[in-house]
Structure formats: C-alpha cells, structure tokens
Design a protein around this motif. Structure first.
Motif, mmCIF file in Angstrom:
data_model
loop_
_atom_site.group_PDB
_atom_site.id
_atom_site.type_symbol
_atom_site.label_atom_id
_atom_site.label_comp_id
_atom_site.label_asym_id
_atom_site.label_seq_id
_atom_site.Cartn_x
_atom_site.Cartn_y
_atom_site.Cartn_z
ATOM 1 N N PRO A 163 12.199 22.867 -4.378
ATOM 2 C CA PRO A 163 11.309 22.801 -3.219
ATOM 3 C C PRO A 163 9.860 22.482 -3.585
ATOM 4 N N GLN A 164 9.399 23.005 -4.743
ATOM 5 C CA GLN A 164 8.012 22.770 -5.144
ATOM 6 C C GLN A 164 7.738 21.310 -5.488
ATOM 7 N N ARG A 165 8.804 20.531 -5.686
ATOM 8 C CA ARG A 165 8.641 19.107 -6.003
ATOM 9 C C ARG A 165 9.087 18.223 -4.846
ATOM 10 N N ALA A 166 9.237 18.781 -3.659
ATOM 11 C CA ALA A 166 9.777 18.021 -2.526
ATOM 12 C C ALA A 166 8.915 16.812 -2.185
ATOM 13 N N GLY A 167 7.592 17.003 -2.160
ATOM 14 C CA GLY A 167 6.706 15.890 -1.833
ATOM 15 C C GLY A 167 6.779 14.785 -2.864
ATOM 16 N N LEU A 168 6.763 15.172 -4.137
ATOM 17 C CA LEU A 168 6.847 14.177 -5.206
ATOM 18 C C LEU A 168 8.188 13.454 -5.185
ATOM 19 N N ALA A 169 9.274 14.195 -4.916
ATOM 20 C CA ALA A 169 10.605 13.579 -4.879
ATOM 21 C C ALA A 169 10.690 12.522 -3.788
ATOM 22 N N SER A 170 10.203 12.860 -2.589
ATOM 23 C CA SER A 170 10.251 11.888 -1.495
ATOM 24 C C SER A 170 9.311 10.723 -1.780
ATOM 25 N N GLY A 171 8.161 10.995 -2.410
ATOM 26 C CA GLY A 171 7.240 9.917 -2.758
ATOM 27 C C GLY A 171 7.810 8.983 -3.802
ATOM 28 N N PHE A 172 8.449 9.535 -4.819
ATOM 29 C CA PHE A 172 9.073 8.723 -5.856
ATOM 30 C C PHE A 172 10.180 7.848 -5.272
ATOM 31 N N SER A 173 11.038 8.462 -4.441
ATOM 32 C CA SER A 173 12.130 7.710 -3.837
ATOM 33 C C SER A 173 11.599 6.647 -2.877
ATOM 34 N N LEU A 174 10.527 6.985 -2.172
ATOM 35 C CA LEU A 174 9.921 6.042 -1.236
ATOM 36 C C LEU A 174 9.340 4.840 -1.965
ATOM 37 N N THR A 175 8.821 5.052 -3.164
ATOM 38 C CA THR A 175 8.289 3.943 -3.950
ATOM 39 C C THR A 175 9.375 2.906 -4.229
ATOM 40 N N GLY A 235 0.822 -1.211 0.000
ATOM 41 C CA GLY A 235 0.000 0.000 0.000
ATOM 42 C C GLY A 235 0.849 1.252 0.000
ATOM 43 N N GLN A 236 1.910 1.247 0.789
ATOM 44 C CA GLN A 236 2.821 2.389 0.832
ATOM 45 C C GLN A 236 3.448 2.634 -0.541
ATOM 46 N N MET A 237 3.878 1.559 -1.198
ATOM 47 C CA MET A 237 4.519 1.693 -2.501
ATOM 48 C C MET A 237 3.549 2.254 -3.538
ATOM 49 N N LEU A 238 2.308 1.778 -3.520
ATOM 50 C CA LEU A 238 1.327 2.208 -4.515
ATOM 51 C C LEU A 238 0.999 3.693 -4.411
ATOM 52 N N VAL A 239 1.041 4.227 -3.210
ATOM 53 C CA VAL A 239 0.563 5.594 -3.006
ATOM 54 C C VAL A 239 1.682 6.626 -2.927
ATOM 55 N N SER A 240 2.928 6.194 -2.877
ATOM 56 C CA SER A 240 4.024 7.127 -2.600
ATOM 57 C C SER A 240 4.096 8.270 -3.604
ATOM 58 N N ILE A 241 4.026 7.971 -4.887
ATOM 59 C CA ILE A 241 4.105 9.038 -5.893
ATOM 60 C C ILE A 241 2.839 9.896 -5.904
ATOM 61 N N SER A 280 1.612 18.710 -16.067
ATOM 62 C CA SER A 280 0.767 17.528 -16.036
ATOM 63 C C SER A 280 1.391 16.470 -15.148
ATOM 64 N N LEU A 281 0.561 15.520 -14.730
ATOM 65 C CA LEU A 281 1.036 14.435 -13.881
ATOM 66 C C LEU A 281 2.134 13.641 -14.572
ATOM 67 N N VAL A 282 1.934 13.353 -15.853
ATOM 68 C CA VAL A 282 2.927 12.582 -16.602
ATOM 69 C C VAL A 282 4.256 13.322 -16.666
ATOM 70 N N THR A 283 4.192 14.635 -16.858
ATOM 71 C CA THR A 283 5.414 15.441 -16.928
ATOM 72 C C THR A 283 6.151 15.420 -15.598
ATOM 73 N N LYS A 284 5.390 15.524 -14.522
ATOM 74 C CA LYS A 284 6.012 15.531 -13.191
ATOM 75 C C LYS A 284 6.717 14.202 -12.905
ATOM 76 N N ILE A 285 6.043 13.102 -13.188
ATOM 77 C CA ILE A 285 6.639 11.792 -12.929
ATOM 78 C C ILE A 285 7.832 11.556 -13.852
ATOM 79 N N LYS A 286 7.708 11.984 -15.098
ATOM 80 C CA LYS A 286 8.822 11.842 -16.035
ATOM 81 C C LYS A 286 10.038 12.612 -15.538
ATOM 82 N N HIS A 287 9.800 13.780 -14.961
ATOM 83 C CA HIS A 287 10.896 14.586 -14.420
ATOM 84 C C HIS A 287 11.619 13.822 -13.310
ATOM 85 N N MET A 288 10.850 13.147 -12.451
ATOM 86 C CA MET A 288 11.462 12.375 -11.363
ATOM 87 C C MET A 288 12.221 11.164 -11.920
#
Length: 411
Positions: free
Chosen positions: A349-361, A67-73, A211-219
């Motif tokens: 800084p504006q991507r801090a949450g996404l960065a930690s979520g991506f790494s956590l995944t 569950g943690q992995m699925l939701v991290s990003i 967009s969501l795809v752009t953000k994830i692609k950036h990570m």
C-alpha cells in the motif's frame, strides 16, 4: 490477492464516507479530463487560428501524453509522500494555468510546451486519485469504485466534445479553454477542501525511507507489475487508435459520412464509460475481487471486436455499426479501471502511488506508439482493415502477458 490490512470495511459510516470521497475524486477526474482532452475537439479551430498543418495538429495530443509519461513515476512518489488531499488542488491549479496559457501564445512551439506541461499535471491526477481509491475501499469494493473514478476520463472527454466545441463555435476556442480552466480551478478548491484522507493512512507511514533509485528499481524488477503494464501498453494504444481512426474509417473509407462516424465515436466513448464501471463491478460481485477472469473475458471481446471491424462494408446496417462500436469501446476502454486496480494491488500500500505511476508510464508509451504504427499500416496498405486486424492480434499478445501473470500470481 488478499485485502490490504490498511483498509477499513464493515462500518456504515466508513462506507458512506468512502462514497463521498469517491464523488469528489470523480468530480476532479472529470474536470481534469475535460480540460486536458479538450484540445482534441477544439483542434480544428486552433489549427485555423494558428494556421497549423495536419501533422502539427497531430502533435497536440502527443504532447499531452508525453507530459503524462514523463511525470508518472515522479508523481507516484510524491503522492505516496504527501497524500491525495494536498495534490488535488495543486494538480487542478497547474493544469488550469498551463492550458490557460495556450490562449495567449502565437508560436506552435510554445503551444506544445504549454500542453506538455499541462500533460504533466494531467498525468499526476491518476496516481493521486488511484491512491484515494486504494485507501478508502477494500478489495471487494474497489473494482467498481475504480471503474467509476476512471469513467471520469471518458466522461470528461465526451463533455469536451459536447460542451466545449459548441461554446467555442459560439464564441472562440480561447474563450472555451479559459472557461473550462476557471471551472477546473473552482472544482480543485472544492474537492481539496472537502476531501479527507482515510484516518488509517496516517497510521501506515512507511518507517523505512528508501532512496528514489531504490524505489524505482523495486518497481522495475517487479515482474508482475511489468506484465500488467505491457498489457496496458497494448490496450491503451488500441483505445487511442480507435478514438483517432474511427472517424476516418467509418466516415471516409466506408463512406458513411462524418455524421454517422461522429455518432459511432460517441457510442464508443459511452461504451468505454460503461465498461469501466461494469467490468470492475463484475469482478467485485461475481468473482470476489479477483481480476483475472474478467480481464480474460474483456480481452477476448476486445480482440474479437477489433477483427470484426474488417468485415464492415458501405452497406452494413447502421444498427450493426452501433452494436460493434459500443462493444469495442466497452472492452478496449473498459480495461482501464481493472488495470489501475491490478497495478496498485500488486505492490505494498505504501507504494501504491509509485506503482500506478510506473505502470502508467509504460501504458502511456502505447498511446504514443500504436496509433502512428496503425496509421502507417493503413497508409501503405491503402485501408484500415489491416490495421484493425493487427490491433486484434496485438490484444491477443496482451492476453498472453495476462496469462503469464495469472501463472505467476493468483489474481
């Protein structure tokens, strides 16, 4: 790495407020870990009540981390958009609801589903609290702050074993889970009500919505973030392997008994709690916020400690066991705070949450892969000694990833 321009430092009032907010984040993190990881110490009672096999019991923590992995990003994206304050209560509420639901299910499949959904709330807490640390603390104070906050995970896990299990034995596991969920609700309300976003946050909104795809692609194309995430894959998996197999190795294979084995488990958790604070504090105080020197030392200690496990025998003095297990936990579990700092500091800084979520995944995948792998190795070899040796070698591989990151970027 340089301080982010959005941080505010030098003000006595600001420093006081930052530590007050850290206290609220720590309180929420402890209770989320108490509830989320409370299933593990209660699993013998749950197994007896629901007549679960050992394999089925092993699926319970896997459901949590799945569950943690699925939701991290997704959770990282959400926290970047709506902030820490609002999500503090939502996370506590959802985790409490789904775990409270485990007390009324009679099917193993529904039990797994409840834990999986609860794991999604549990995993959301990491980017939520990481973002709070990033915005309240400057880089040279952030290592200790993140370490203190991350200590809440191991502290909550230890409290689950020390408090929930005795309470469950006195009543039953359903009462223990229900009580912990009610406390979590209360803490969620208090933390959310008293917590305030740093005023600077509202001035730093990202003007260019992507967009969501752009953000994830950036990570996904951030090689620096991938390197530290791969290192976390190995360290996270090693940490969970230590937690799972220390009882079997010390108690059964080395014949010290479950009493001493349980003590070693607690010592490794205490070591992990201390490590999350100490390593971050060292990076702040002695290395001016640079993470690499401390990460290098930590991984050398972790690899050496894992290999040292193979030299233990049934006649090894208990005091040596104590030192070794405390040190191994201090290094392997202590990596968590440094990891979260590095992951958030490698992006804007504006991507801090996404960065930690991506790494956590990616890090969560290690929890799901390495323990079964090391357990399988022990099954075919007839001993955990080869497993500890493999763990030590894998940690050196993680060190190689960090060295590559160091070569690419001074941190």
């Amino acid at each position: 790495m340089k301080n982010h321009p959005h941080t505010v430092d030098g003000s006595v009032y600001q420093a006081k407020r930052a530590w007050q907010m850290l206290g609220l984040l720590l309180l929420a993190q402890v209770l989320v870990a108490l509830v989320g990881r409370g299933i593990a110490p209660l699993s013998p009672l749950i197994a007896s009540d629901l007549r679960l096999s050992n394999a089925q019991v092993g699926g319970l923590p896997s459901a949590l981390f799945a569950g943690q992995m699925l939701v991290s990003i997704p959770s990282g994206i959400v926290v970047d958009r709506i902030g820490t304050k609002k999500l503090l209560f939502i996370v506590c509420l959802l985790l409490g609801v789904f775990y409270a639901a485990t007390t009324i299910v009679t099917s193993y499949a529904f039990l797994l589903l409840c834990i999986l959904l609860g794991g999604m709330a549990y995993g959301t807490m990491h980017p939520v609290t990481n973002r709070g640390i990033l915005y309240w603390f400057p880089q040279r104070r952030r290592g200790m702050a993140m370490g203190i906050k991350q200590m809440g995970i191991t502290l909550g896990s230890a409290l689950a074993a020390a408090a929930l299990l005795p309470f469950a034995l006195y009543t039953d596991w359903k009462m223990a889970v229900t009580a912990s969920c009610l406390i979590l609700f209360a803490v969620g309300v208090i933390s959310s009500f008293l917590y305030n976003e740093n005023a600077v946050v509202n001035k730093k909104k990202n003007q260019n919505e992507e967009s969501l795809v752009t953000k994830i692609k950036h990570m996904a194309t951030n090689r620096d973030l991938l390197l530290i995430s791969l290192a976390a894959f190995i360290l996270n998996g090693s940490q969970m392997s230590l937690t799972i197999y220390v009882l079997f190795y010390i108690g059964n294979e080395l014949l010290f008994g479950l009493g001493i084995a349980g003590t070693m488990y607690v010592l490794s958790e205490i070591g992990g709690s201390a490590g999350r604070i100490v390593w971050g504090t060292i990076s702040d105080a002695l290395f001016e916020g640079r993470r690499f020197p401390v990460t290098l030392i930590l991984m050398v200690v972790a690899s050496t400690g894992a290999v040292a496990m193979i030299f233990l025998t049934p006649v090894t003095p208990v005091w040596i066991l104590c030192i070794l297990l405390f040190t191994l936990g201090f290094a392997v579990s202590g990596f968590n705070g440094l990891w979260m700092n590095i992951a958030t500091e490698l992006t804007e800084p504006q991507r801090a949450g996404l960065a930690s979520g991506f790494s956590l995944t990616i890090g969560s995948m290690g929890v799901m892969v390495l323990p079964p792998l090391l357990g399988w190795i022990s099954d075919i070899s007839g001993s955990f000694k080869i497993s500890w040796l493999v763990m030590g070698g894998l940690i050196l591989v993680a060190l190689f990833f960090v060295l590559l990151l160091r070569k690419r970027r001074n941190f």
